[in-house]
Design an enzyme around this catalytic site. Structure first.
Site, PDB file in Angstrom:
ATOM      1  N   THR A  17      40.241  31.821  52.846  1.00 54.63           N
ATOM      2  CA  THR A  17      40.256  31.954  54.302  1.00 54.63           C
ATOM      3  C   THR A  17      39.375  30.933  55.016  1.00 54.63           C
ATOM      4  O   THR A  17      39.281  30.953  56.241  1.00 54.63           O
ATOM      5  CB  THR A  17      39.808  33.373  54.733  1.00 54.63           C
ATOM      6  OG1 THR A  17      38.525  33.656  54.157  1.00 54.63           O
ATOM      7  CG2 THR A  17      40.811  34.415  54.292  1.00 54.63           C
ATOM      8  N   ARG A  46      36.734  39.397  51.996  1.00 51.90           N
ATOM      9  CA  ARG A  46      37.162  40.382  52.991  1.00 51.90           C
ATOM     10  C   ARG A  46      38.684  40.325  53.155  1.00 51.90           C
ATOM     11  O   ARG A  46      39.315  39.364  52.712  1.00 51.90           O
ATOM     12  CB  ARG A  46      36.487  40.079  54.340  1.00 51.90           C
ATOM     13  CG  ARG A  46      34.988  40.335  54.352  1.00 51.90           C
ATOM     14  CD  ARG A  46      34.372  39.886  55.668  1.00 51.90           C
ATOM     15  NE  ARG A  46      34.194  38.441  55.725  1.00 51.90           N
ATOM     16  CZ  ARG A  46      33.918  37.754  56.831  1.00 51.90           C
ATOM     17  NH1 ARG A  46      33.823  38.391  57.991  1.00 51.90           N
ATOM     18  NH2 ARG A  46      33.755  36.437  56.794  1.00 51.90           N
ATOM     19  N   ASP A  64      34.614  40.149  45.309  1.00 50.85           N
ATOM     20  CA  ASP A  64      33.266  39.593  45.382  1.00 50.85           C
ATOM     21  C   ASP A  64      32.979  38.941  44.036  1.00 50.85           C
ATOM     22  O   ASP A  64      32.696  39.623  43.049  1.00 50.85           O
ATOM     23  CB  ASP A  64      32.248  40.698  45.672  1.00 50.85           C
ATOM     24  CG  ASP A  64      30.813  40.184  45.695  1.00 50.85           C
ATOM     25  OD1 ASP A  64      30.616  38.947  45.577  1.00 50.85           O
ATOM     26  OD2 ASP A  64      29.887  41.005  45.816  1.00 50.85           O
ATOM     27  N   GLN A 128      35.115  21.709  45.235  1.00 49.22           N
ATOM     28  CA  GLN A 128      34.770  21.066  46.507  1.00 49.22           C
ATOM     29  C   GLN A 128      33.265  21.140  46.730  1.00 49.22           C
ATOM     30  O   GLN A 128      32.675  22.217  46.719  1.00 49.22           O
ATOM     31  CB  GLN A 128      35.494  21.742  47.667  1.00 49.22           C
ATOM     32  CG  GLN A 128      35.196  21.076  49.016  1.00 49.22           C
ATOM     33  CD  GLN A 128      36.021  21.690  50.100  1.00 49.22           C
ATOM     34  OE1 GLN A 128      37.254  21.557  50.122  1.00 49.22           O
ATOM     35  NE2 GLN A 128      35.368  22.378  51.015  1.00 49.22           N
ATOM     36  N   LYS A 132      25.701  16.556  50.575  1.00 48.06           N
ATOM     37  CA  LYS A 132      24.374  16.935  50.072  1.00 48.06           C
ATOM     38  C   LYS A 132      24.138  16.340  48.686  1.00 48.06           C
ATOM     39  O   LYS A 132      23.004  16.239  48.234  1.00 48.06           O
ATOM     40  CB  LYS A 132      24.241  18.462  50.007  1.00 48.06           C
ATOM     41  CG  LYS A 132      23.614  19.064  51.259  1.00 48.06           C
ATOM     42  CD  LYS A 132      23.593  20.575  51.242  1.00 48.06           C
ATOM     43  CE  LYS A 132      22.993  21.174  50.010  1.00 48.06           C
ATOM     44  NZ  LYS A 132      22.900  22.637  50.073  1.00 48.06           N
ATOM     45  N   TYR A 167      25.189  21.780  44.005  1.00 48.64           N
ATOM     46  CA  TYR A 167      26.347  20.954  43.640  1.00 48.64           C
ATOM     47  C   TYR A 167      26.205  20.431  42.215  1.00 48.64           C
ATOM     48  O   TYR A 167      27.181  20.400  41.455  1.00 48.64           O
ATOM     49  CB  TYR A 167      26.482  19.761  44.588  1.00 48.64           C
ATOM     50  CG  TYR A 167      26.871  20.092  46.006  1.00 48.64           C
ATOM     51  CD1 TYR A 167      27.369  21.342  46.356  1.00 48.64           C
ATOM     52  CD2 TYR A 167      26.759  19.138  47.011  1.00 48.64           C
ATOM     53  CE1 TYR A 167      27.731  21.625  47.660  1.00 48.64           C
ATOM     54  CE2 TYR A 167      27.124  19.416  48.318  1.00 48.64           C
ATOM     55  CZ  TYR A 167      27.607  20.652  48.643  1.00 48.64           C
ATOM     56  OH  TYR A 167      27.974  20.927  49.930  1.00 48.64           O
TER      57      TYR A 167
END
Length: 375
Positions: A17, A46, A64, A128, A132, A167
């Site tokens: 989402t 959710r 989750d 992805q 940073k 990352y």
């Protein structure tokens, strides 16, 4: 349970989402999608929001991924179907050590659930991440004061910075599976897309600020510094990110490689400000470094104003603090270096996706209006 065609690739989008999750779901459903036709499963913490195009998901799961038992119970029965994982999930904390723990746990739980069975079909994971990689933990209150970022334009083979970074931890987890599956890493710049469920949503944050200014008749003032107003930046259109991830997932040459992914052009924030003013029909105010302006202070009590905008325009119900990240964008636009990535490697490997940033912003504003997220 719906059975996938045994010859058909089955994608699991974790974080479906978010901005790129929406774009990726749409891209995988296109008749022209590389490697397709795809069966597409999606995971989110959710239920799907009303603006999400749920009809183009073959299966949605509320999960989750921090919960190891729940992850195993839901995903392990699908391990004989899922061929590709697109990892877009993100847990964000100020402390980078906490980020490492949370995000590593999520990825490990999913990979263990999908690879523990002898009938596992998983062959590739796209991960992805972002810039940073080259900047370090810029939002960590302690570590951020010590950072010396790499020189722009950022290049994929720059060595890792000597600071903790989730990352790096996620890349290491994928590398540990390299005997059994391939992976690709996709380093985004600031992402432009459409979702109320992305933690770092640059365009939605700026849109909320612009609309509050318009609603209360305040000037739409630039809150960054003179350097960022005048120097080059880049962004990543969510559609370009989706295209690159699909390309890498079905291209042998891209296996176990990291790629920067931006629109391929650069801009100054002065240029972006004019585009935003046109998109929201507000007056352009030139930057004046003599006038101090604190965005975070200005927006801290504007939640009720946003509530009124949502109510008056019959929009999808959102809370300002859930969709806008003023602290983050304010900090980014105080940088005194050019935030630009090289995409030469991606082109050399055969991916040529791009977007015209100044044209894509109005397109995404229109998309957010169609989704009833913006008026």
């Amino acid at each position: 349970m719906e059975q996938a065609n045994p010859t058909q690739p089955v994608a699991l989008i974790v974080g479906v989402t978010g901005m790129v999750g929406v774009a990726l779901t749409e891209a995988l459903n296109k008749p022209t999608a590389l490697g397709g036709p795809w069966t597409v499963y999606g995971v989110s913490r959710r239920p799907l929001p009303t603006w999400f195009p749920s009809s183009i998901l073959n299966k949605h799961m509320i999960l989750d991924t921090l919960n190891q038992q729940q992850t195993h119970e839901i995903l392990s029965p699908l391990s004989s179907q899922i061929t590709h994982v697109f990892w877009l999930a993100l847990q964000v904390n100020e402390s980078e050590q906490v980020n490492i723990s949370l995000n590593s746990t999520m990825l490990s739980n999913v990979l263990k659930s999908l690879t523990s069975s002898p009938t596992s079909k998983l062959s590739h994971v796209t991960l992805q991440t972002g810039t940073k990689q080259y900047l370090g933990p810029v939002f960590d209150p302690i570590l951020s004061t010590q950072l010396v970022p790499r020189d722009p334009p950022f290049i994929e083979d720059y060595p890792r910075l000597p600071f903790p970074n989730f990352y790096y931890a996620l890349e290491d987890i994928l590398a540990s599976y390299s005997n059994s599956l391939t992976y690709s890493v996709h380093r985004a710049s600031l992402i432009i897309g459409a979702s109320t469920r992305s933690f770092y949503n640059l365009l939605l944050t700026l849109a909320v600020y612009a609309l509050v200014c318009k609603h209360q008749n305040h000037p739409f003032r630039y809150f960054g510094n003179k350097y960022s107003w005048e120097h080059f930046w880049d962004v990543s259109d969510a559609r370009v990110l989706a295209e690159q991830q699909i390309w890498a997932s079905v291209t042998d040459k891209a296996n176990n490689e990291a790629f920067n992914c931006t629109n391929g052009d650069v801009f100054t924030w002065k240029m972006i400000w004019r585009v935003l003013c046109d998109a929201f029909d507000i007056e352009f105010v030139p930057f004046d470094e003599k006038e101090e302006f604190d965005l975070v202070e200005f927006m801290k009590d504007k939640g009720e104003v946003w509530d009124r905008i949502v109510e008056e325009n019959g929009l999808y119900k959102t809370k300002m603090q859930e969709i806008a990240y003023f602290n983050g964008i304010d900090k980014l636009l105080q940088f005194e270096f050019q935030h630009v990535c090289s995409v030469n490697k991606s082109r050399e490997f055969g991916f040529h996706g791009y977007a015209n940033t100044l044209k894509s912003i109005p397109e995404w504003v229109q998309k957010l209006r169609q989704m009833k997220i913006l008026p």
